[in-house]
Design a protein around this motif. Structure first.
Motif, PDB file in Angstrom:
ATOM      1  N   GLU A 290     156.803  45.641  10.692  1.00 28.51           N
ATOM      2  CA  GLU A 290     156.715  45.227   9.284  1.00 28.51           C
ATOM      3  C   GLU A 290     156.028  46.441   8.841  1.00 28.51           C
ATOM      4  OE1 GLU A 290     155.483  41.455   9.135  1.00 28.51           O
ATOM      5  OE2 GLU A 290     153.235  42.009   9.500  1.00 28.51           O
ATOM      6  N   CYS A 291     155.945  46.375   7.335  1.00 26.54           N
ATOM      7  CA  CYS A 291     155.113  47.386   6.818  1.00 26.54           C
ATOM      8  C   CYS A 291     153.687  47.137   6.611  1.00 26.54           C
ATOM      9  CB  CYS A 291     155.740  47.512   5.144  1.00 26.54           C
ATOM     10  SG  CYS A 291     154.746  48.546   3.947  1.00 26.54           S
ATOM     11  N   SER A 292     152.884  47.759   6.858  1.00 27.03           N
ATOM     12  CA  SER A 292     151.408  47.608   6.980  1.00 27.03           C
ATOM     13  C   SER A 292     150.711  47.356   5.492  1.00 27.03           C
ATOM     14  CB  SER A 292     150.806  48.986   7.458  1.00 27.03           C
ATOM     15  OG  SER A 292     150.846  49.994   6.821  1.00 27.03           O
ATOM     16  N   ALA A 293     151.512  47.792   4.445  1.00 29.65           N
ATOM     17  CA  ALA A 293     150.987  47.684   3.181  1.00 29.65           C
ATOM     18  C   ALA A 293     151.458  46.137   2.557  1.00 29.65           C
ATOM     19  CB  ALA A 293     151.645  48.702   2.122  1.00 29.65           C
ATOM     20  N   CYS A 294     152.635  45.923   2.495  1.00 30.59           N
ATOM     21  CA  CYS A 294     153.362  44.691   1.955  1.00 30.59           C
ATOM     22  C   CYS A 294     154.031  43.670   2.749  1.00 30.59           C
ATOM     23  CB  CYS A 294     154.451  45.000   0.988  1.00 30.59           C
ATOM     24  SG  CYS A 294     156.003  45.595   1.613  1.00 30.59           S
ATOM     25  N   ARG A 295     153.709  43.956   4.235  1.00 36.77           N
ATOM     26  CA  ARG A 295     154.303  43.270   5.344  1.00 36.77           C
ATOM     27  C   ARG A 295     155.737  42.847   5.380  1.00 36.77           C
ATOM     28  NH1 ARG A 295     150.803  44.346   8.801  1.00 36.77           N
ATOM     29  NH2 ARG A 295     148.535  43.881   8.243  1.00 36.77           N
ATOM     30  N   SER A 296     156.585  43.763   4.587  1.00 37.34           N
ATOM     31  CA  SER A 296     157.980  43.357   4.641  1.00 37.34           C
ATOM     32  C   SER A 296     158.630  43.864   5.682  1.00 37.34           C
ATOM     33  CB  SER A 296     158.636  44.085   3.163  1.00 37.34           C
ATOM     34  OG  SER A 296     159.871  43.929   3.296  1.00 37.34           O
TER      35      SER A 296
ATOM     36  N   THR B 131     159.550  54.223   6.601  1.00 43.73           N
ATOM     37  CA  THR B 131     159.525  54.004   5.186  1.00 43.73           C
ATOM     38  C   THR B 131     159.866  52.718   4.803  1.00 43.73           C
ATOM     39  OG1 THR B 131     160.173  56.293   4.442  1.00 43.73           O
ATOM     40  CG2 THR B 131     160.521  54.617   2.973  1.00 43.73           C
ATOM     41  N   CYS B 132     159.062  51.969   3.998  1.00 43.29           N
ATOM     42  CA  CYS B 132     159.326  50.412   3.646  1.00 43.29           C
ATOM     43  C   CYS B 132     160.088  50.679   2.619  1.00 43.29           C
ATOM     44  CB  CYS B 132     157.999  49.873   3.221  1.00 43.29           C
ATOM     45  SG  CYS B 132     158.346  48.094   2.882  1.00 43.29           S
ATOM     46  N   ARG B 133     161.398  49.800   2.575  1.00 43.19           N
ATOM     47  CA  ARG B 133     162.431  49.753   1.326  1.00 43.19           C
ATOM     48  C   ARG B 133     161.901  48.984   0.142  1.00 43.19           C
ATOM     49  NH1 ARG B 133     164.611  54.426   2.509  1.00 43.19           N
ATOM     50  NH2 ARG B 133     166.113  54.358   4.154  1.00 43.19           N
ATOM     51  N   ALA B 134     160.892  48.152   0.440  1.00 42.41           N
ATOM     52  CA  ALA B 134     160.547  47.182  -0.573  1.00 42.41           C
ATOM     53  C   ALA B 134     159.293  47.778  -1.428  1.00 42.41           C
ATOM     54  CB  ALA B 134     159.730  45.871   0.224  1.00 42.41           C
ATOM     55  N   CYS B 135     158.363  48.460  -0.721  1.00 41.13           N
ATOM     56  CA  CYS B 135     157.145  49.086  -1.764  1.00 41.13           C
ATOM     57  C   CYS B 135     157.237  50.599  -1.488  1.00 41.13           C
ATOM     58  CB  CYS B 135     156.006  48.385  -1.080  1.00 41.13           C
ATOM     59  SG  CYS B 135     155.411  48.879   0.549  1.00 41.13           S
ATOM     60  N   GLN B 136     158.011  51.200  -0.857  1.00 41.09           N
ATOM     61  CA  GLN B 136     158.247  52.647  -0.607  1.00 41.09           C
ATOM     62  C   GLN B 136     156.897  53.171   0.309  1.00 41.09           C
ATOM     63  OE1 GLN B 136     160.984  53.992  -1.167  1.00 41.09           O
ATOM     64  NE2 GLN B 136     161.529  52.109  -2.150  1.00 41.09           N
ATOM     65  N   HIS B 137     156.325  52.458   0.889  1.00 43.90           N
ATOM     66  CA  HIS B 137     155.081  52.645   1.500  1.00 43.90           C
ATOM     67  C   HIS B 137     155.639  53.683   2.944  1.00 43.90           C
ATOM     68  CE1 HIS B 137     151.055  52.771   3.448  1.00 43.90           C
ATOM     69  NE2 HIS B 137     151.424  52.298   4.280  1.00 43.90           N
ATOM     70  N   VAL B 138     155.051  54.611   3.174  1.00 42.33           N
ATOM     71  CA  VAL B 138     155.113  55.520   4.513  1.00 42.33           C
ATOM     72  C   VAL B 138     154.090  55.517   5.382  1.00 42.33           C
ATOM     73  CG1 VAL B 138     155.871  57.761   5.407  1.00 42.33           C
ATOM     74  CG2 VAL B 138     156.750  56.857   3.035  1.00 42.33           C
ATOM     75  N   ASP B 139     154.551  55.364   6.744  1.00 43.75           N
ATOM     76  CA  ASP B 139     153.457  55.200   7.808  1.00 43.75           C
ATOM     77  C   ASP B 139     154.108  55.852   9.268  1.00 43.75           C
ATOM     78  OD1 ASP B 139     151.409  54.772   9.148  1.00 43.75           O
ATOM     79  OD2 ASP B 139     150.877  52.840   8.501  1.00 43.75           O
TER      80      ASP B 139
ATOM     81  N   LEU C 233     141.375  49.824  10.995  1.00 38.76           N
ATOM     82  CA  LEU C 233     140.377  50.855  10.145  1.00 38.76           C
ATOM     83  C   LEU C 233     140.876  51.937   9.435  1.00 38.76           C
ATOM     84  CD1 LEU C 233     138.162  51.142  13.343  1.00 38.76           C
ATOM     85  CD2 LEU C 233     137.676  49.741  11.292  1.00 38.76           C
ATOM     86  N   ILE C 234     142.271  52.073   9.582  1.00 45.28           N
ATOM     87  CA  ILE C 234     142.963  53.140   8.783  1.00 45.28           C
ATOM     88  C   ILE C 234     144.083  52.611   8.340  1.00 45.28           C
ATOM     89  CG2 ILE C 234     142.175  55.182  10.173  1.00 45.28           C
ATOM     90  CD1 ILE C 234     144.469  55.256  11.768  1.00 45.28           C
ATOM     91  N   ASP C 235     144.634  53.123   6.990  1.00 44.62           N
ATOM     92  CA  ASP C 235     145.873  52.549   6.520  1.00 44.62           C
ATOM     93  C   ASP C 235     147.259  53.175   6.778  1.00 44.62           C
ATOM     94  OD1 ASP C 235     144.605  50.633   4.433  1.00 44.62           O
ATOM     95  OD2 ASP C 235     143.334  52.709   4.238  1.00 44.62           O
ATOM     96  N   VAL C 236     147.254  54.579   7.177  1.00 45.17           N
ATOM     97  CA  VAL C 236     148.344  55.296   7.500  1.00 45.17           C
ATOM     98  C   VAL C 236     148.120  56.120   8.627  1.00 45.17           C
ATOM     99  CG1 VAL C 236     150.411  56.537   6.782  1.00 45.17           C
ATOM    100  CG2 VAL C 236     149.450  55.119   5.046  1.00 45.17           C
ATOM    101  N   ALA C 237     149.156  56.251   9.645  1.00 49.57           N
ATOM    102  CA  ALA C 237     148.834  57.199  10.702  1.00 49.57           C
ATOM    103  C   ALA C 237     150.217  57.833  11.047  1.00 49.57           C
ATOM    104  CB  ALA C 237     148.446  56.448  11.912  1.00 49.57           C
TER     105      ALA C 237
END
Length: 869
Positions: free
Chosen positions: A202-208, A261-269, A561-565
């Motif tokens: 799942e997405c680390s930002a929105c958990r989708s 890439t998260c299709r829900a919030c466009q967050h990239v990790d 400890l980090i948001d995106v890697a």
């Protein structure tokens, strides 16, 4: 005579040759099939029975209540209804004659083993004896099986309907009656303790869970790098920064890696996070919140079998210690202490009364951690004469009698502090070397010339003095004089610098891009997470590392400890890696720092203060040396950073001439970075980006109170490579790429851009080029007295640079800076001779050979696609 295990109002003695009694539940079987067996079959649930055959699902559902009511814990069961009950011994899906015949044969085989047990075992009520009896009658093994109907996902069929079989089995293991072997480790929901969890990416930002893999695209020419959706225009790849079309893979661009890439919030990790959703209660948990539980299989030991067959029904107690070696050691120490002190000893017992329950609920790892913590607490209270013995469920401590004095009241031992001299040897050697060098120079001067240095100094008139010392008078004294003015304006500066605004609290994206920084990245991330400013996201880019840096980043991300890697499969250079981090940033402010740096707790808060002015696009932080005490070379660099950054950039900030926001620690307004398209390809990306920001009209400020500590080279070859690269890039950018800033008729950049280029020529290029010419002139004019003149010049440098360093120390007032005072006497020659010589070599390499285009700081394939100036 043996006792058979009967279920009924009371157990009765049965002869060994008495046919077993089997209960037929849920229908009438074909007794013609059963006639071949020497058994007594009955449909009466109130009559005694030694085994059960279930024929339909209704009977299977009612059987557990019947067994509990009759307390028939050891009775074997055959289920022919197809219900697949987990507690049965034999399970078939039909009532065919073959299935019935197989069920009866298995029941008779199981019944034969309980027949060997004494009557006291058959009538036992404690869980330990019943579990041992069931394990014995089921082949001596208590093995778990997977069962999706159970919230724990595992069952122990051999335990039947006994409650909490794992807790009881653990107590039997501690007593030595069962052996334990690891079976599996399952995750447990923190809310309802269920193991029926849906594990998903799942997405680390929105958990989708709506994730898709997407490649990175790296444009060689301009250094822009982002996910491929930023490049696609129809079927063509168009760089969004320079608007060029990418035609040839490996020539114009490459794909160094991919991300999610998260299709829900466009967050990239770089990698997806792992989430758990409980099937039973619906709770969502992160990987850090979910605990684990270890499951084991058990087998009966010879001691356990002997207990059953001997009828030993003593209940297990936590204080039953059966380890003979431990008991013997305890007794010997007890007697030794009593004979030594002539007083009786005391045995203190610290019992872990709930060890089995904690193990069953939380697993062995949690229990071991709690137990070890308790042991450390007890050990901290003991003296040398005390003895502590670890037992399965307790600690035994032998304390010698101490009269009226409590053993906890013993005064602590006073330790005399020891003074350790670190690095004293090398420093004395330098001192001796300087003394020997001074003595040899003096003798050499007397031998080579009859000139008296003092007479030569005082006999020169003003014109001759200017002719002799013109580099110092023209190039160095004006520069230091301006630095002294900064000291005089210190109070004014303190009143002008505005404190951090409480209303300006943007989201800050910290971008860390590095290659082979596995050992340093954790410390840098920790210092960022300790910041007093909390609205921070940390983005880490692994630039094709080969030392396992991405594994370290994955651990840091799983720890929160980090948001995106993200990681690139091949090395692309720091500029492109930084642009990739910029494309993933969401903050209004982007802070760029190196992976081996560490920041003060208020560094980012103070770095943001100048950005409250909307005209400011870049803020450079203050940088100090972290490893100043590693060697003489690092100490001199620490003084250089104090003078050049702490003092020099204060002066330049007053004049509005900050030209390099260091890549070690600087903050950029994100809109300004996007407007310029990020960093350009090549080394010196921090200087290049700052010059471009200035040409675009953005102001560049210096935050003197925002401190970042960095590591500098500890050995000369490392320092040489670093400074050659810095100076080559500075010359390439200032005098080639942006050479139009020196033309007063050029209407492009403002006039202020010409000032810092003139400052660069006067303070860097001209002194480096003039110094060898000055040496040639001295030798030609003074001959053997050249050394005398150079000695005077060196004294000038010692005085000028020493005063500048003292001014810098007085301004910053940073704790620990006074340790650099002994190195100030060497700072002048270090700057005047070593640093200037390195600059001259770098300028020749760049101006004649264009060596910056062959620098291995950036991969060769990337440099070949970059523009040349």
């Amino acid at each position: 005579m043996a006792i058979s295990t009967l279920a009924g109002p009371a157990s009765e003695n049965v002869e060994h040759d008495t046919p077993p009694r089997l209960l037929i539940s849920g229908g009438t079987p074909r007794f013609a099939t059963l006639a071949e067996f020497d058994c007594r079959f009955s449909n009466d649930a109130d009559a005694p029975f030694e085994g059960v055959i279930i024929l339909d699902r209704a009977a299977a559902a009612e059987l557990p209540e019947l067994l509990r009511r009759r307390r028939a814990w050891l009775v074997p069961i055959a289920d022919l209804s197809g219900a697949q009950s987990w507690y049965v011994d034999i399970s078939c899906a039909d009532t065919s004659p073959l299935s019935i015949r197989r069920a009866v044969e298995e029941l008779i085989r199981v019944i034969e083993r309980p027949d060997r047990l004494p009557a006291t075992v058959a009538a036992a009520t404690d869980d330990e004896t019943l579990l041992l009896a069931r394990t014995y009658s089921r082949g001596g093994r208590l093995q778990p099986v997977y069962d999706g109907a159970s919230p724990s996902l595992l069952r122990y069929p051999a335990a039947g309907l006994l409650e909490s079989p794992t807790v009881t089995a653990e107590r039997l293991c501690e007593a030595g009656w069962l052996d334990r072997t690891f079976f599996d480790r399952l995750h447990v929901c923190p809310r309802c303790v269920s193991s029926r969890l849906n594990v998903r990416e799942e997405c680390s930002a929105c958990r989708s869970p709506q994730l898709a893999a997407e490649s990175f695209v790296h444009h060689f020419r301009c250094g822009f790098q982002a996910t491929e959706r930023h490049f696609f225009q129809g079927e063509a790849l168009i760089c969004p920064k320079c608007r060029r079309r990418l035609r040839h893979f490996g020539v114009d661009y490459d794909r160094p890696g991919s991300a999610r890439t998260c299709r829900a919030c466009q967050h990239v990790d770089g990698d997806a996070s792992i989430g758990f959703v409980c099937i039973d209660c619906g709770a969502h948990s992160d990987a850090a919140q979910v605990t684990v539980r270890d499951w084991h299989g058990y087998s009966m030991t010879a001691a356990g079998e002997q207990r059953l067959l001997g009828g030993d029904l003593r209940r297990l107690k936590p204080d039953n210690i059966r380890d003979e070696a431990r008991v013997q050691s305890l007794a010997e120490h007890w007697l030794r202490i009593q004979s030594r002190y002539g007083r009786p000893s005391v045995v203190l017992q610290v019992a872990f009364t709930r060890a089995s329950v904690v193990r069953a609920e939380h697993g062995d790892r949690y229990l071991m951690a709690v137990r070890q913590q308790a042991i450390e607490i007890v050990r901290g209270e003991l003296r040398d004469t005390d003895l502590m013995i670890e037992a399965p469920d307790a600690l035994l401590v032998v304390l010698p009698g101490n009269g009226s004095t409590c053993h906890r009241c013993t005064p602590p031992t006073a330790f005399k502090p020891a003074v350790v001299a670190v690095g004293g040897g090398p420093r004395h050697r330098h001192k001796d070397d300087r003394a020997a060098s001074a003595g040899s120079d003096e003798r050499r001067c007397r031998a080579m010339s009859d000139l008296d240095p003092t007479r030569l100094l005082f006999d020169l008139d003003a014109r001759a003095a200017f002719a002799v010392f013109w580099p110092v008078l023209l190039l160095d004294i004006p520069r230091h004089t301006i630095g002294f003015l900064v000291v005089l304006a210190r109070e004014t500066l303190a009143s002008v610098d505005a404190p951090p605004s409480p209303d300006f609290t943007p989201l800050v994206s910290v971008v860390l891009a590095g290659h082979n920084e596995r050992h340093a990245i954790a410390g840098c991330v920790s210092s960022l997470r300790e910041q007093s400013y909390r609205r921070i996201e940390i983005i880490c880019v692994d630039d094709g590392s080969t030392d396992g840096m991405m594994r370290e980043l994955a651990q840091l991300r799983s720890a929160g400890l980090i948001d995106v890697a993200v990681s690139t499969s091949i090395r692309i250079g720091k500029s492109a890696a930084g642009n990739l981090g910029l494309s993933l940033a969401r903050g209004e402010v982007v802070v760029i720092t190196d992976c081996d740096c560490a920041c003060d707790r208020d560094a980012i808060h103070r770095l943001l203060a100048p950005l409250a002015d909307p005209r400011v696009g870049v803020v450079a932080g203050n940088i100090a040396v972290r490893n100043a005490e590693a060697s003489l070379l690092t100490a001199l660099q620490a003084v250089e950073y104090l003078v050049g950054i702490c003092l020099g950039r204060r002066m330049l900030d007053m004049l509005g001439q900050i030209t390099c926001a260091s890549g070690a620690f600087s903050a950029f307004r994100r809109t300004a970075l996007l407007e310029l398209g990020g960093m350009e390809t090549g080394a010196g990306e921090d200087l290049d980006l700052t010059l471009r920001m200035r040409r675009a009209g953005w102001r560049v400020r210096f935050a003197a109170d925002a401190w970042c500590l960095t590591r500098v080279p500890e050995h000369f070859p490392q320092l040489l490579r670093q400074r050659l690269r810095w100076e080559r890039e500075a010359l390439r950018l200032r005098l080639r790429k942006y050479r139009t800033g020196l033309d007063p008729l050029d209407r492009g950049p403002p006039m202020s851009e010409m000032l810092h280029r003139i400052e660069y020529l006067v303070t860097h290029v001209v002194p480096a080029v003039a110094f060898p010419l000055y040496l040639i002139w001295l030798i030609d004019v003074f001959g053997s007295a050249t050394i005398t003149v150079l000695t005077m010049v060196t004294l000038f440098y010692l005085a000028l640079d020493g005063i500048a360093a003292l001014c810098a120390l007085a301004i910053i007032g940073r704790p620990g800076s006074s340790r650099l005072l002994p190195y100030i006497v060497l700072f002048g020659p270090f700057q005047a001779y070593l640093v200037r010589s390195i600059r001259l070599i770098a300028y020749i390499q760049e101006w004649v050979f264009r060596s910056s285009y062959r620098d291995n700081f950036v991969p060769r394939r990337v440099l070949e696609g970059a523009p040349r100036f």
